[in-house]
Design a protein around this motif. Structure first.
Motif, PDB file in Angstrom:
ATOM      1  N   UNK A   1       6.538   7.878   4.750  1.00 32.55           N
ATOM      2  CA  UNK A   1       6.275   8.137   3.336  1.00 32.55           C
ATOM      3  C   UNK A   1       6.170   6.829   2.568  1.00 32.55           C
ATOM      4  N   UNK A   2       5.463   6.870   1.456  1.00 30.58           N
ATOM      5  CA  UNK A   2       5.331   5.694   0.610  1.00 30.58           C
ATOM      6  C   UNK A   2       4.381   4.668   1.200  1.00 30.58           C
ATOM      7  N   UNK A   3       4.467   3.443   0.683  1.00 28.06           N
ATOM      8  CA  UNK A   3       3.641   2.363   1.188  1.00 28.06           C
ATOM      9  C   UNK A   3       4.340   1.607   2.302  1.00 28.06           C
ATOM     10  N   UNK A   4       3.589   0.754   2.963  1.00 30.32           N
ATOM     11  CA  UNK A   4       4.170  -0.019   4.063  1.00 30.32           C
ATOM     12  C   UNK A   4       3.526  -1.401   4.093  1.00 30.32           C
ATOM     13  N   UNK A   5       4.333  -2.395   4.441  1.00 26.59           N
ATOM     14  CA  UNK A   5       3.836  -3.771   4.546  1.00 26.59           C
ATOM     15  C   UNK A   5       4.134  -4.299   5.940  1.00 26.59           C
ATOM     16  N   UNK A   6       3.129  -4.877   6.578  1.00 26.14           N
ATOM     17  CA  UNK A   6       3.280  -5.463   7.901  1.00 26.14           C
ATOM     18  C   UNK A   6       3.226  -6.980   7.761  1.00 26.14           C
TER      19      UNK A   6
ATOM     20  N   UNK B   1      -0.786   8.369   3.296  1.00 26.00           N
ATOM     21  CA  UNK B   1      -0.889   8.701   1.870  1.00 26.00           C
ATOM     22  C   UNK B   1      -0.745   7.494   0.949  1.00 26.00           C
ATOM     23  N   UNK B   2       0.021   6.492   1.375  1.00 28.58           N
ATOM     24  CA  UNK B   2       0.300   5.362   0.504  1.00 28.58           C
ATOM     25  C   UNK B   2      -0.640   4.197   0.708  1.00 28.58           C
TER      26      UNK B   2
ATOM     27  N   UNK C   1      -7.463   7.336   9.896  1.00 25.43           N
ATOM     28  CA  UNK C   1      -8.771   7.787   9.439  1.00 25.43           C
ATOM     29  C   UNK C   1      -8.908   7.648   7.918  1.00 25.43           C
ATOM     30  N   UNK C   2      -7.804   7.875   7.212  1.00 30.75           N
ATOM     31  CA  UNK C   2      -7.842   7.741   5.758  1.00 30.75           C
ATOM     32  C   UNK C   2      -6.574   7.048   5.263  1.00 30.75           C
ATOM     33  N   UNK C   3      -6.723   6.299   4.178  1.00 26.87           N
ATOM     34  CA  UNK C   3      -5.604   5.683   3.488  1.00 26.87           C
ATOM     35  C   UNK C   3      -5.667   6.126   2.035  1.00 26.87           C
ATOM     36  N   UNK C   4      -4.644   6.837   1.591  1.00 19.80           N
ATOM     37  CA  UNK C   4      -4.664   7.419   0.255  1.00 19.80           C
ATOM     38  C   UNK C   4      -4.529   6.381  -0.847  1.00 19.80           C
ATOM     39  N   UNK C   5      -3.895   5.249  -0.549  1.00 19.12           N
ATOM     40  CA  UNK C   5      -3.710   4.194  -1.531  1.00 19.12           C
ATOM     41  C   UNK C   5      -4.684   3.063  -1.306  1.00 19.12           C
ATOM     42  N   UNK C   6      -4.156   1.844  -1.292  1.00 16.79           N
ATOM     43  CA  UNK C   6      -5.001   0.660  -1.151  1.00 16.79           C
ATOM     44  C   UNK C   6      -4.707  -0.058   0.168  1.00 16.79           C
ATOM     45  N   UNK C   7      -5.684  -0.766   0.662  1.00 13.17           N
ATOM     46  CA  UNK C   7      -5.532  -1.564   1.869  1.00 13.17           C
ATOM     47  C   UNK C   7      -5.701  -3.030   1.510  1.00 13.17           C
TER      48      UNK C   7
END
Length: 202
Positions: free
Chosen positions: A148-153, A173-174, A194-200
């Protein structure tokens, strides 16, 4: 066993039992004569039998509540996988107890039932993932497809672990941030996305 066979001989076209079905006795080893049963409006009570599985009940799709007790040879209840749901109740409702060889109980209807802690259940003295309520809750747990939420690598190891921990994540979603990092050289762990609901951000 003779009673089970006699029932089938007397009612060969019976598909519904309006009431409870109680199967009780150490001589009972085979339920093939009940394989036509599709619904039970009351309780299904299996106790002190010598059954090893319930495969002969694979056509059963509806039952009110379930009691499986002291069947010391029972190893599988997968035959009940077609049962859609149990009636939510606050007393009794689900009893799986004293089946010392039964290690797997996480069929869909039971997992759906125990997901609500207010529904009554007694699960104890079984084996493995069916040993008690906590074991069955753990066995029924399905991890989320994506975090859930965003993630940073910020490292390659984080990317690699993402693929291991979320192998079925296709729709995130994030937002996803990759970097800044000089260690990241391979984005293939994200190849299922396949999809990213937020930003890349890369």
């Amino acid at each position: 066993q003779d009673d089970v066979n006699a029932f089938a001989a007397s009612y060969p076209n019976c598909t519904q039992i309006s009431g409870n079905l109680i199967i009780n006795g150490a001589t009972i080893t085979d339920l093939s004569s009940l394989s036509n049963i599709q619904s039970i409006t009351g309780n299904l009570n299996l106790q002190s039998t010598s059954l090893t599985n319930l495969d002969d009940l694979e056509n059963l799709t509806s039952v009110k509540t379930l009691f499986i007790t002291n069947n010391t040879q029972l190893q599988s209840i997968a035959g009940l996988s077609s049962v859609m749901e149990l009636v939510p109740v606050t007393s009794l409702g689900l009893v799986i107890q004293g089946n010392s060889m039964l290690a797997t109980c996480n069929i869909p209807s039971l997992c759906a039932y125990i997901s609500n802690s207010s529904y009554a259940r007694t699960i104890s003295n079984n084996a493995g993932g069916c040993a008690d309520n906590a074991a069955l809750v753990a066995a029924c747990y399905v991890p989320p497809a994506c975090p859930e939420g965003g993630i940073a690598f910020t490292t390659q190891a984080q990317l690699d672990n993402f693929a291991i921990n979320y192998p079925n994540c296709t729709n995130f979603a994030g937002s996803i941030v990759i970097g800044p990092s000089s260690t990241i050289t391979d984005l293939s762990p994200l190849s299922n996305l396949q999809t990213i609901g937020g930003e890349l951000y890369i």
